[in-house]
Scaffold this active site. Structure first.
Site, PDB file in Angstrom:
ATOM      1  N   ASP A  63       4.980   3.930  -2.798  1.00 13.75           N
ATOM      2  CA  ASP A  63       4.447   3.391  -1.637  1.00 13.75           C
ATOM      3  C   ASP A  63       5.544   3.438  -0.412  1.00 13.75           C
ATOM      4  O   ASP A  63       7.006   3.557  -0.597  1.00 13.75           O
ATOM      5  CB  ASP A  63       4.715   1.581  -1.873  1.00 13.75           C
ATOM      6  CG  ASP A  63       4.373   0.903  -0.854  1.00 13.75           C
ATOM      7  OD1 ASP A  63       3.434   1.353  -0.119  1.00 13.75           O
ATOM      8  OD2 ASP A  63       4.630  -0.385  -0.543  1.00 13.75           O
ATOM      9  N   HIS A  64       5.147   3.908   0.694  1.00 15.95           N
ATOM     10  CA  HIS A  64       6.020   4.109   1.804  1.00 15.95           C
ATOM     11  C   HIS A  64       7.134   5.006   1.587  1.00 15.95           C
ATOM     12  O   HIS A  64       8.383   4.796   1.757  1.00 15.95           O
ATOM     13  CB  HIS A  64       6.590   2.934   2.465  1.00 15.95           C
ATOM     14  CG  HIS A  64       5.392   1.953   3.164  1.00 15.95           C
ATOM     15  ND1 HIS A  64       4.979   2.393   4.418  1.00 15.95           N
ATOM     16  CD2 HIS A  64       4.949   1.010   2.886  1.00 15.95           C
ATOM     17  CE1 HIS A  64       4.137   1.713   4.732  1.00 15.95           C
ATOM     18  NE2 HIS A  64       4.068   0.797   3.692  1.00 15.95           N
ATOM     19  N   GLY A  85       6.019  -8.127   4.930  1.00 14.86           N
ATOM     20  CA  GLY A  85       6.745  -9.708   4.905  1.00 14.86           C
ATOM     21  C   GLY A  85       5.733 -10.671   5.255  1.00 14.86           C
ATOM     22  O   GLY A  85       4.650 -10.482   5.313  1.00 14.86           O
ATOM     23  N   HIS A 112      -2.318  -2.796   4.395  1.00 15.05           N
ATOM     24  CA  HIS A 112      -0.876  -3.125   3.838  1.00 15.05           C
ATOM     25  C   HIS A 112      -0.496  -4.484   4.353  1.00 15.05           C
ATOM     26  O   HIS A 112      -1.168  -4.914   5.281  1.00 15.05           O
ATOM     27  CB  HIS A 112       0.091  -2.140   4.431  1.00 15.05           C
ATOM     28  CG  HIS A 112       0.039  -0.861   3.733  1.00 15.05           C
ATOM     29  ND1 HIS A 112       1.210  -0.556   2.778  1.00 15.05           N
ATOM     30  CD2 HIS A 112      -0.782   0.089   3.206  1.00 15.05           C
ATOM     31  CE1 HIS A 112       0.868   0.702   2.088  1.00 15.05           C
ATOM     32  NE2 HIS A 112      -0.253   1.211   2.690  1.00 15.05           N
ATOM     33  N   GLY A 113       0.362  -4.996   4.059  1.00 13.84           N
ATOM     34  CA  GLY A 113       0.881  -6.339   4.586  1.00 13.84           C
ATOM     35  C   GLY A 113      -0.239  -7.527   4.256  1.00 13.84           C
ATOM     36  O   GLY A 113      -0.238  -8.310   4.999  1.00 13.84           O
ATOM     37  N   SER A 123       0.372  -9.924   1.865  1.00 16.26           N
ATOM     38  CA  SER A 123       0.843 -11.116   1.496  1.00 16.26           C
ATOM     39  C   SER A 123       0.705 -12.458   2.457  1.00 16.26           C
ATOM     40  O   SER A 123       0.963 -12.397   3.473  1.00 16.26           O
ATOM     41  CB  SER A 123       2.217 -11.045   1.484  1.00 16.26           C
ATOM     42  OG  SER A 123       2.541 -10.126   0.170  1.00 16.26           O
ATOM     43  N   ASN A 143      -2.553  -4.170  -0.532  1.00 17.52           N
ATOM     44  CA  ASN A 143      -1.255  -4.250  -0.890  1.00 17.52           C
ATOM     45  C   ASN A 143      -0.562  -5.575  -0.814  1.00 17.52           C
ATOM     46  O   ASN A 143      -0.832  -6.365   0.183  1.00 17.52           O
ATOM     47  CB  ASN A 143      -0.406  -3.149  -0.029  1.00 17.52           C
ATOM     48  CG  ASN A 143      -0.781  -1.871  -0.388  1.00 17.52           C
ATOM     49  OD1 ASN A 143      -1.694  -1.486  -0.630  1.00 17.52           O
ATOM     50  ND2 ASN A 143       0.132  -0.860  -0.158  1.00 17.52           N
ATOM     51  N   VAL A 144      -0.034  -6.096  -1.669  1.00 13.28           N
ATOM     52  CA  VAL A 144       0.575  -7.205  -1.853  1.00 13.28           C
ATOM     53  C   VAL A 144       1.941  -7.192  -2.630  1.00 13.28           C
ATOM     54  O   VAL A 144       2.276  -6.597  -3.625  1.00 13.28           O
ATOM     55  CB  VAL A 144      -0.048  -8.211  -3.019  1.00 13.28           C
ATOM     56  CG1 VAL A 144       0.695  -9.547  -2.959  1.00 13.28           C
ATOM     57  CG2 VAL A 144      -1.617  -8.696  -2.345  1.00 13.28           C
ATOM     58  N   ALA A 145       3.142  -7.598  -1.593  1.00 15.15           N
ATOM     59  CA  ALA A 145       4.483  -7.387  -2.145  1.00 15.15           C
ATOM     60  C   ALA A 145       5.129  -8.649  -2.119  1.00 15.15           C
ATOM     61  O   ALA A 145       5.806  -9.333  -3.090  1.00 15.15           O
ATOM     62  CB  ALA A 145       5.406  -6.303  -1.373  1.00 15.15           C
TER      63      ALA A 145
END
Length: 284
Positions: free
Chosen positions: A82-83, A181, A208-209, A211, A230-232
């Site tokens: 990722d990234h 974030g 992305h992003g 969350s 995508n979940v972080a």
């Protein structure tokens, strides 16, 4: 089971109208929880790690653990970069067994981005590894590196068409107002940007992003062509909040096997919810 490319996984999602969740992993417990939950729900799954994660855990360790979990749970796994930004770093990791790559040249001018991504595609495809790239610039903080909201740029549909054609990527990460974030206020996503991109680009789209985005926003994005979510941060918050609560209740605790249980349970709730929202349960 074994480590696979994410290409066919995302093409199936594109064809059937759901999304595959990509959970950012940070330690053994994250990997255990994500894989176990996906296996229970028979959901496709991508394990994603930033350069910082691979530096912390070790690429060989991540690949070995993923292979073992895939075998234990009879689940094909895509282990994803990722990234990532450096070709030499990506080369080492692909040669170590990674089969899904995100090359992020979005901070560079368009022509430089194209050249970098094309070189990564040429390398990765030799190893049957899929490649995702980003066009536009996402706000927020990832791996301790930040982009101010004022510097974030939406994906241009016409540039998207040219970018995919010239680079040969397998999926395109689009920028429509999400950020890395957690959000200080409820985000307002540019859903109107997705149909023009989908009309011009035939590869799966990536968000992305995600969350703490409202479930309705994620479902709407999927209905408009997003095939990977995508979940972080949401996983990290669940994990750390559960640990904090445990130690507040048990200040003298010192047994990891005990205090990791509520932390893993909290992450499991997040994973289960995301899989449900993505509509991918039973899609193996």
């Amino acid at each position: 089971m074994f480590i696979i490319s994410s290409k066919n996984m995302l093409l199936k999602a594109q064809r059937l109208g759901y999304a595959v969740p990509a959970f950012n992993i940070h330690n053994l417990e994250t990997m255990q929880v994500v894989v176990e939950t996906a296996a229970e729900l028979r959901s496709p799954l991508i394990l994603a790690g930033t350069p910082g994660t691979y530096s912390y855990a070790g690429t060989g360790n991540v690949v070995a653990i993923a292979r073992d979990l895939a075998k234990i749970w009879d689940l094909p796994l895509a282990v994803h970069l990722d990234h990532h930004e450096d070709l030499a770093d990506i080369t080492r990791k692909v040669q170590a067994g990674i089969r899904s790559v995100m090359i992020d040249g979005s901070h560079s001018p368009f022509e430089e981005n194209v050249a970098l991504v094309k070189s990564v595609v040429e390398l990765s495809h030799r190893y049957d590894a899929s490649v995702e790239a980003e066009l536009g610039r996402l706000g927020g903080v990832e791996d301790d590196l930040g982009v101010d909201a004022k510097d974030a740029l939406y994906t241009n549909p016409e540039q998207g068409r040219e970018f995919v054609a010239r680079t040969g990527i397998d999926s395109l990460a689009v920028v429509i107002g999400t950020a890395h974030g957690l959000y200080a206020a409820e985000p307002k996503l540019g859903f109107a940007a997705l149909p023009p991109i989908s009309e011009r680009v035939d590869v799966p789209l990536v968000l992305h992003g995600a969350s703490k985005l409202p479930d309705s926003d994620i479902r709407r994005a999927i209905s408009l062509g997003v095939c990977k979510v995508n979940v972080a941060t949401e996983l990290k918050i669940a994990f750390s909040d559960a640990l904090k609560h445990y130690f507040e209740e048990n200040p003298d605790a010192n047994e990891p096997r005990h205090y990791m249980k509520p932390a893993k349970a909290a992450m499991k709730d997040v994973v289960r919810k995301v899989i449900h929202v993505c509509g991918c349960e039973g899609q193996l």
